[in-house]
Design a protein around this motif. Structure first.
Motif, PDB file in Angstrom:
ATOM      1  N   ARG A  31     -11.669  -2.291 -12.248  1.00  0.00           N
ATOM      2  CA  ARG A  31     -10.321  -2.795 -11.969  1.00  0.00           C
ATOM      3  C   ARG A  31      -9.280  -1.686 -12.143  1.00  0.00           C
ATOM      4  O   ARG A  31      -8.391  -1.518 -11.309  1.00  0.00           O
ATOM      5  CB  ARG A  31      -9.992  -3.965 -12.894  1.00  0.00           C
ATOM      6  N   ILE A  32      -9.398  -0.931 -13.216  1.00  0.00           N
ATOM      7  CA  ILE A  32      -8.440   0.149 -13.474  1.00  0.00           C
ATOM      8  C   ILE A  32      -8.457   1.163 -12.337  1.00  0.00           C
ATOM      9  O   ILE A  32      -7.419   1.557 -11.801  1.00  0.00           O
ATOM     10  CB  ILE A  32      -8.760   0.835 -14.816  1.00  0.00           C
ATOM     11  N   VAL A  33      -9.669   1.585 -11.953  1.00  0.00           N
ATOM     12  CA  VAL A  33      -9.811   2.631 -10.945  1.00  0.00           C
ATOM     13  C   VAL A  33      -9.388   2.139  -9.564  1.00  0.00           C
ATOM     14  O   VAL A  33      -8.655   2.819  -8.831  1.00  0.00           O
ATOM     15  CB  VAL A  33     -11.269   3.142 -10.912  1.00  0.00           C
ATOM     16  N   GLU A  34      -9.822   0.949  -9.179  1.00  0.00           N
ATOM     17  CA  GLU A  34      -9.559   0.479  -7.821  1.00  0.00           C
ATOM     18  C   GLU A  34      -8.104   0.082  -7.606  1.00  0.00           C
ATOM     19  O   GLU A  34      -7.574   0.242  -6.496  1.00  0.00           O
ATOM     20  CB  GLU A  34     -10.506  -0.667  -7.464  1.00  0.00           C
ATOM     21  N   VAL A  35      -7.452  -0.432  -8.629  1.00  0.00           N
ATOM     22  CA  VAL A  35      -6.020  -0.736  -8.496  1.00  0.00           C
ATOM     23  C   VAL A  35      -5.240   0.553  -8.263  1.00  0.00           C
ATOM     24  O   VAL A  35      -4.365   0.629  -7.384  1.00  0.00           O
ATOM     25  CB  VAL A  35      -5.502  -1.487  -9.737  1.00  0.00           C
ATOM     26  N   ALA A  36      -5.573   1.588  -9.030  1.00  0.00           N
ATOM     27  CA  ALA A  36      -4.908   2.882  -8.842  1.00  0.00           C
ATOM     28  C   ALA A  36      -5.198   3.442  -7.458  1.00  0.00           C
ATOM     29  O   ALA A  36      -4.295   3.952  -6.770  1.00  0.00           O
ATOM     30  CB  ALA A  36      -5.360   3.866  -9.921  1.00  0.00           C
ATOM     31  N   ALA A  37      -6.445   3.344  -7.008  1.00  0.00           N
ATOM     32  CA  ALA A  37      -6.831   3.897  -5.715  1.00  0.00           C
ATOM     33  C   ALA A  37      -6.147   3.169  -4.563  1.00  0.00           C
ATOM     34  O   ALA A  37      -5.712   3.793  -3.580  1.00  0.00           O
ATOM     35  CB  ALA A  37      -8.345   3.837  -5.542  1.00  0.00           C
ATOM     36  N   ALA A  38      -6.042   1.843  -4.652  1.00  0.00           N
ATOM     37  CA  ALA A  38      -5.399   1.078  -3.575  1.00  0.00           C
ATOM     38  C   ALA A  38      -3.936   1.470  -3.438  1.00  0.00           C
ATOM     39  O   ALA A  38      -3.416   1.622  -2.320  1.00  0.00           O
ATOM     40  CB  ALA A  38      -5.532  -0.417  -3.838  1.00  0.00           C
ATOM     41  N   GLY A  39      -3.253   1.639  -4.575  1.00  0.00           N
ATOM     42  CA  GLY A  39      -1.858   2.055  -4.529  1.00  0.00           C
ATOM     43  C   GLY A  39      -1.697   3.437  -3.923  1.00  0.00           C
ATOM     44  O   GLY A  39      -0.798   3.668  -3.089  1.00  0.00           O
ATOM     45  N   MET A  40      -2.572   4.351  -4.304  1.00  0.00           N
ATOM     46  CA  MET A  40      -2.506   5.707  -3.750  1.00  0.00           C
ATOM     47  C   MET A  40      -2.877   5.718  -2.274  1.00  0.00           C
ATOM     48  O   MET A  40      -2.319   6.493  -1.487  1.00  0.00           O
ATOM     49  CB  MET A  40      -3.421   6.648  -4.542  1.00  0.00           C
ATOM     50  N   ALA A  57      -2.234  -3.962   4.471  1.00  0.00           N
ATOM     51  CA  ALA A  57      -1.173  -3.509   3.562  1.00  0.00           C
ATOM     52  C   ALA A  57      -1.222  -1.995   3.383  1.00  0.00           C
ATOM     53  O   ALA A  57      -0.182  -1.325   3.369  1.00  0.00           O
ATOM     54  CB  ALA A  57      -1.312  -4.207   2.213  1.00  0.00           C
ATOM     55  N   ILE A  58      -2.438  -1.449   3.261  1.00  0.00           N
ATOM     56  CA  ILE A  58      -2.582   0.001   3.133  1.00  0.00           C
ATOM     57  C   ILE A  58      -2.108   0.690   4.407  1.00  0.00           C
ATOM     58  O   ILE A  58      -1.379   1.692   4.359  1.00  0.00           O
ATOM     59  CB  ILE A  58      -4.048   0.368   2.818  1.00  0.00           C
ATOM     60  N   LYS A  59      -2.490   0.139   5.544  1.00  0.00           N
ATOM     61  CA  LYS A  59      -2.086   0.710   6.832  1.00  0.00           C
ATOM     62  C   LYS A  59      -0.565   0.700   6.983  1.00  0.00           C
ATOM     63  O   LYS A  59       0.026   1.634   7.558  1.00  0.00           O
ATOM     64  CB  LYS A  59      -2.739  -0.077   7.971  1.00  0.00           C
ATOM     65  N   ALA A  60       0.072  -0.333   6.441  1.00  0.00           N
ATOM     66  CA  ALA A  60       1.528  -0.444   6.522  1.00  0.00           C
ATOM     67  C   ALA A  60       2.234   0.408   5.472  1.00  0.00           C
ATOM     68  O   ALA A  60       3.464   0.485   5.469  1.00  0.00           O
ATOM     69  CB  ALA A  60       1.944  -1.907   6.372  1.00  0.00           C
ATOM     70  N   GLY A  61       1.463   1.023   4.581  1.00  0.00           N
ATOM     71  CA  GLY A  61       2.069   1.831   3.528  1.00  0.00           C
ATOM     72  C   GLY A  61       2.739   1.010   2.449  1.00  0.00           C
ATOM     73  O   GLY A  61       3.608   1.511   1.724  1.00  0.00           O
ATOM     74  N   ASP A  62       2.323  -0.241   2.304  1.00  0.00           N
ATOM     75  CA  ASP A  62       2.930  -1.161   1.337  1.00  0.00           C
ATOM     76  C   ASP A  62       2.156  -1.080   0.019  1.00  0.00           C
ATOM     77  O   ASP A  62       1.171  -1.795  -0.191  1.00  0.00           O
ATOM     78  CB  ASP A  62       2.902  -2.578   1.899  1.00  0.00           C
ATOM     79  N   GLU A  63       2.618  -0.217  -0.860  1.00  0.00           N
ATOM     80  CA  GLU A  63       1.907   0.012  -2.126  1.00  0.00           C
ATOM     81  C   GLU A  63       1.910  -1.224  -3.018  1.00  0.00           C
ATOM     82  O   GLU A  63       0.872  -1.592  -3.598  1.00  0.00           O
ATOM     83  CB  GLU A  63       2.545   1.186  -2.866  1.00  0.00           C
ATOM     84  N   GLU A  64       3.055  -1.874  -3.140  1.00  0.00           N
ATOM     85  CA  GLU A  64       3.151  -3.036  -4.026  1.00  0.00           C
ATOM     86  C   GLU A  64       2.200  -4.141  -3.594  1.00  0.00           C
ATOM     87  O   GLU A  64       1.473  -4.724  -4.420  1.00  0.00           O
ATOM     88  CB  GLU A  64       4.592  -3.553  -4.035  1.00  0.00           C
ATOM     89  N   THR A  65       2.169  -4.438  -2.309  1.00  0.00           N
ATOM     90  CA  THR A  65       1.280  -5.489  -1.805  1.00  0.00           C
ATOM     91  C   THR A  65      -0.185  -5.078  -1.942  1.00  0.00           C
ATOM     92  O   THR A  65      -1.046  -5.899  -2.282  1.00  0.00           O
ATOM     93  CB  THR A  65       1.602  -5.814  -0.335  1.00  0.00           C
ATOM     94  N   SER A  66      -0.487  -3.813  -1.694  1.00  0.00           N
ATOM     95  CA  SER A  66      -1.866  -3.327  -1.820  1.00  0.00           C
ATOM     96  C   SER A  66      -2.373  -3.505  -3.241  1.00  0.00           C
ATOM     97  O   SER A  66      -3.498  -3.974  -3.463  1.00  0.00           O
ATOM     98  CB  SER A  66      -1.944  -1.850  -1.416  1.00  0.00           C
ATOM     99  N   VAL A  67      -1.552  -3.145  -4.216  1.00  0.00           N
ATOM    100  CA  VAL A  67      -1.934  -3.289  -5.622  1.00  0.00           C
ATOM    101  C   VAL A  67      -2.117  -4.757  -5.982  1.00  0.00           C
ATOM    102  O   VAL A  67      -3.075  -5.133  -6.671  1.00  0.00           O
ATOM    103  CB  VAL A  67      -0.872  -2.627  -6.530  1.00  0.00           C
ATOM    104  N   ARG A  68      -1.201  -5.603  -5.499  1.00  0.00           N
ATOM    105  CA  ARG A  68      -1.307  -7.037  -5.798  1.00  0.00           C
ATOM    106  C   ARG A  68      -2.574  -7.635  -5.195  1.00  0.00           C
ATOM    107  O   ARG A  68      -3.294  -8.398  -5.847  1.00  0.00           O
ATOM    108  CB  ARG A  68      -0.067  -7.763  -5.270  1.00  0.00           C
ATOM    109  N   LEU A  69      -2.872  -7.278  -3.947  1.00  0.00           N
ATOM    110  CA  LEU A  69      -4.042  -7.854  -3.271  1.00  0.00           C
ATOM    111  C   LEU A  69      -5.350  -7.421  -3.909  1.00  0.00           C
ATOM    112  O   LEU A  69      -6.257  -8.243  -4.098  1.00  0.00           O
ATOM    113  CB  LEU A  69      -4.017  -7.457  -1.787  1.00  0.00           C
ATOM    114  N   ILE A  70      -5.475  -6.132  -4.233  1.00  0.00           N
ATOM    115  CA  ILE A  70      -6.736  -5.680  -4.848  1.00  0.00           C
ATOM    116  C   ILE A  70      -6.885  -6.278  -6.246  1.00  0.00           C
ATOM    117  O   ILE A  70      -7.991  -6.635  -6.665  1.00  0.00           O
ATOM    118  CB  ILE A  70      -6.831  -4.130  -4.883  1.00  0.00           C
ATOM    119  N   SER A  71      -5.774  -6.439  -6.962  1.00  0.00           N
ATOM    120  CA  SER A  71      -5.835  -7.046  -8.300  1.00  0.00           C
ATOM    121  C   SER A  71      -6.307  -8.494  -8.213  1.00  0.00           C
ATOM    122  O   SER A  71      -7.189  -8.928  -8.972  1.00  0.00           O
ATOM    123  CB  SER A  71      -4.462  -6.973  -8.975  1.00  0.00           C
ATOM    124  N   GLN A  72      -5.731  -9.252  -7.278  1.00  0.00           N
ATOM    125  CA  GLN A  72      -6.130 -10.655  -7.112  1.00  0.00           C
ATOM    126  C   GLN A  72      -7.585 -10.766  -6.673  1.00  0.00           C
ATOM    127  O   GLN A  72      -8.322 -11.634  -7.160  1.00  0.00           O
ATOM    128  CB  GLN A  72      -5.209 -11.324  -6.092  1.00  0.00           C
TER     129      GLN A  72
END
Length: 265
Positions: A129-138, A225-240
């Protein structure tokens, strides 16, 4: 912002057989010779004294520098070669050289070590969870068109296997690995690959056709979300997504532990 090109080791032309030796080799005395040689070479690589392609020496060279016979040198080089740290060439320019890194090899070795160490699945899930949340945001910040294309291919592959739960889990993990690559952070990418390899067999029993369909839908939203460059949504989606997956896995593991405890009574 584009990722930095700074490295933790030096960047300079590879050493050749004629270059000045950057390492102050220590004579082997107080421990098995092969272990001491292996340790010295590893320390020199970690310290940036050697980089990819650098010439370490022939068996004859190293045995003379270290004050030992060729046998422990051969043993140490064999161990390092098995780890993927050195390559051995034959012929006039023969000898040991520092090998190029292979991320997939690193990830596989790490995953195997995690399994052999007896690490509990719950601990790997926390790390995932720690690694993938960070990776999705990046990934939302750094993904390039070729990264998006790789994610699309991985998602299409997973979707084609929805009716085959036995094969779907690995394909789903490949999508996660593609997100890691899109982060443009090689360390995060390697950690994600290692986590995926270590967890694949843990997650596979929970995969059904219906679960696979829901996973594909969530993966598609994440990719968008990643394609759109939406970091906040990407982090939220991978976390959920990971919260749902982990809850399902932990519930099953808890039931198994309870059943085992009842069996011991």
């Amino acid at each position: 912002a584009a990722p930095s090109n700074r490295r933790i080791a030096r960047a300079s032309p590879p050493r050749t057989a004629e270059s000045e030796d950057p390492v102050q080799w220590q004579a082997v005395r107080s421990e098995p010779a092969a272990c001491r040689i292996e340790r010295q070479i590893k320390a020199a690589i970690l310290g940036g004294q050697f980089q990819v392609g650098d010439y370490l020496g022939s068996e004859h060279d190293l045995s003379a520098k270290l004050g030992v016979s060729r046998l422990p040198v051969r043993e140490a080089i064999g161990r390092l070669q098995a780890l993927g740290l050195v390559e051995v060439r034959t012929g006039a320019a023969g000898g040991a050289r520092v090998a190029a890194a292979r991320p997939e090899h690193i990830a596989e070795l790490l995953a195997i070590q995690l399994v052999l160490d007896g690490l509990e699945a719950e601990q790997v899930l926390v790390a995932q969870r720690i690694v993938e949340v960070a990776a999705a945001g990046m990934a939302a910040r750094c993904a390039q068109p070729e990264d998006i294309a790789t994610m699309e291919l991985a998602l299409a592959r997973a979707e084609s296997l929805v009716e085959r739960p036995d094969a779907f889990t690995a394909a789903s993990m490949a999508f996660h690995a593609a997100v890691g690559e899109a982060s443009r952070n090689r360390f995060l990418s390697i950690m994600m690959q290692a986590n995926s390899l270590a967890l694949e067999q843990v997650m596979a029993p929970d995969t059904t056709v219906e679960v696979a369909r829901r996973v594909v839908a969530r993966h598609r939203k994440l990719m968008q979300a990643i394609k759109a460059g939406d970091e906040e949504t990407s982090v939220r989606l991978i976390s959920q997504h990971l919260d749902r997956v982990h809850s399902r896995v932990c519930a099953r593991l808890g039931q198994g532990q309870a059943a085992a405890a009842r069996g011991r009574v």
